[in-house]
Scaffold this motif. Sequence first.
Motif, short mmCIF file in Angstrom:
data_model
loop_
_atom_site.label_atom_id
_atom_site.label_comp_id
_atom_site.label_asym_id
_atom_site.label_seq_id
_atom_site.Cartn_x
_atom_site.Cartn_y
_atom_site.Cartn_z
N MET A 124 13.41 27.30 -38.29
CA MET A 124 12.81 26.64 -37.15
C MET A 124 13.25 27.37 -35.88
O MET A 124 14.41 27.74 -35.74
N ALA A 125 12.34 27.55 -34.97
CA ALA A 125 12.62 28.26 -33.72
C ALA A 125 13.41 27.37 -32.77
O ALA A 125 13.32 26.15 -32.82
N ASN A 126 14.16 28.03 -31.92
CA ASN A 126 14.91 27.31 -30.90
C ASN A 126 14.05 27.08 -29.66
O ASN A 126 13.04 27.76 -29.46
N ARG A 127 14.46 26.14 -28.86
CA ARG A 127 13.82 25.91 -27.57
C ARG A 127 14.89 26.02 -26.50
O ARG A 127 16.07 25.81 -26.76
N ILE A 128 14.47 26.38 -25.32
CA ILE A 128 15.38 26.49 -24.18
C ILE A 128 15.24 25.21 -23.37
O ILE A 128 14.13 24.83 -22.97
N THR A 129 16.35 24.54 -23.14
CA THR A 129 16.33 23.28 -22.39
C THR A 129 16.33 23.55 -20.89
O THR A 129 16.53 24.69 -20.44
N ALA A 130 16.13 22.52 -20.10
CA ALA A 130 16.12 22.64 -18.63
C ALA A 130 17.45 23.16 -18.10
O ALA A 130 17.49 23.82 -17.07
N CYS A 131 18.53 22.87 -18.82
CA CYS A 131 19.85 23.32 -18.36
C CYS A 131 20.18 24.73 -18.87
O CYS A 131 21.23 25.26 -18.56
N GLY A 132 19.28 25.30 -19.68
CA GLY A 132 19.48 26.67 -20.16
C GLY A 132 20.07 26.79 -21.55
O GLY A 132 20.27 27.90 -22.03
N CYS A 133 20.32 25.68 -22.21
CA CYS A 133 20.85 25.72 -23.58
C CYS A 133 19.75 26.12 -24.55
O CYS A 133 18.58 25.80 -24.33
N SER A 134 20.12 26.77 -25.62
CA SER A 134 19.18 27.11 -26.69
C SER A 134 19.54 26.24 -27.89
O SER A 134 20.64 26.33 -28.43
N VAL A 135 18.60 25.37 -28.27
CA VAL A 135 18.86 24.43 -29.37
C VAL A 135 17.66 24.42 -30.31
O VAL A 135 16.54 24.72 -29.90
N PRO A 136 17.88 24.04 -31.58
CA PRO A 136 16.75 23.94 -32.51
C PRO A 136 15.75 22.89 -32.01
O PRO A 136 16.14 21.87 -31.43
N LYS A 137 14.47 23.16 -32.23
CA LYS A 137 13.43 22.19 -31.85
C LYS A 137 13.73 20.85 -32.51
O LYS A 137 14.16 20.81 -33.66
N GLY A 138 13.49 19.79 -31.77
CA GLY A 138 13.72 18.45 -32.30
C GLY A 138 15.14 17.94 -32.10
O GLY A 138 15.46 16.84 -32.52
N THR A 139 16.00 18.74 -31.46
CA THR A 139 17.37 18.30 -31.19
C THR A 139 17.62 18.34 -29.69
O THR A 139 16.85 18.92 -28.93
N ARG A 140 18.72 17.72 -29.28
CA ARG A 140 19.10 17.70 -27.87
C ARG A 140 20.35 18.54 -27.69
O ARG A 140 21.21 18.58 -28.56
N CYS A 141 20.44 19.14 -26.51
CA CYS A 141 21.68 19.84 -26.18
C CYS A 141 22.70 18.78 -25.74
O CYS A 141 22.33 17.64 -25.47
N PRO A 142 23.98 19.14 -25.65
CA PRO A 142 24.99 18.15 -25.23
C PRO A 142 24.69 17.53 -23.87
O PRO A 142 24.97 16.36 -23.65
N HIS A 143 24.09 18.30 -22.96
CA HIS A 143 23.78 17.77 -21.63
C HIS A 143 22.68 16.72 -21.70
O HIS A 143 22.77 15.66 -21.06
N GLU A 144 21.62 17.00 -22.47
CA GLU A 144 20.54 16.02 -22.64
C GLU A 144 21.05 14.77 -23.33
O GLU A 144 20.69 13.66 -22.97
N GLN A 145 21.91 14.96 -24.34
CA GLN A 145 22.45 13.82 -25.07
C GLN A 145 23.30 12.95 -24.16
O GLN A 145 23.21 11.72 -24.20
N ALA A 146 24.11 13.56 -23.30
CA ALA A 146 24.95 12.80 -22.38
C ALA A 146 24.10 11.99 -21.41
O ALA A 146 24.40 10.82 -21.14
N LYS A 147 23.00 12.59 -20.92
CA LYS A 147 22.11 11.86 -20.00
C LYS A 147 21.43 10.70 -20.72
O LYS A 147 21.31 9.60 -20.17
N ALA A 148 20.99 10.93 -21.94
CA ALA A 148 20.32 9.87 -22.71
C ALA A 148 21.29 8.72 -23.00
O ALA A 148 20.93 7.55 -22.89
N THR A 149 22.53 9.06 -23.34
CA THR A 149 23.54 8.03 -23.61
C THR A 149 23.82 7.22 -22.35
O THR A 149 23.92 5.99 -22.41
N ALA A 150 23.94 7.90 -21.21
CA ALA A 150 24.21 7.19 -19.96
C ALA A 150 23.05 6.26 -19.60
O ALA A 150 23.28 5.12 -19.16
N ARG A 151 21.80 6.73 -19.80
CA ARG A 151 20.63 5.86 -19.54
C ARG A 151 20.66 4.63 -20.43
O ARG A 151 20.40 3.52 -19.99
N GLN A 152 20.96 4.84 -21.72
CA GLN A 152 20.99 3.72 -22.67
C GLN A 152 22.07 2.72 -22.30
O GLN A 152 21.85 1.51 -22.34
N GLN A 153 23.24 3.22 -21.91
CA GLN A 153 24.33 2.32 -21.52
C GLN A 153 23.97 1.53 -20.28
O GLN A 153 24.26 0.34 -20.19
#
Length: 119
Positions: free
Chosen positions: A1-30
């Motif tokens: 599976m190809a990687n995608r480049i996130t807004a913060c510049g991380c390269s992650v597999p498609k369908g996953t979040r980088c640590p920065h995106e995950q931290a933002k999502a967790t903060a929103r949920q909390q």
Amino acid sequence: MANRITACGCSVPKGTRCPHEQAKATARQQANDAARGSAASRGYDGKWRTESKAWLAALGSPLCACGCGREANMVDHITAPKGDQRLFWSRSNWQPYNGLCNRRKAIMTEGGFGRHKGL
């Protein structure tokens, strides 16, 4: 599976979040969880459990009001009470529902999994 480049510049597999995106999502949920309050603070306490179980039992073996044919195992509010205690306790606003169908209904009407409310 190809990687995608996130807004913060991380390269992650498609369908996953980088640590920065995950931290933002967790903060929103909390923040959402804190604003919503606990189930007990919204009225879903011991009294609710007793009353809703008794109401379902009085119906016999009801099927889910959505029409799926599953056995109802909980009480759903037809119109979400959103803090209105009269609406919360109004039995004319109650319907038998299956837990799976109730979660699906909540996602579609209240938003969830990236869906906007009311879609």
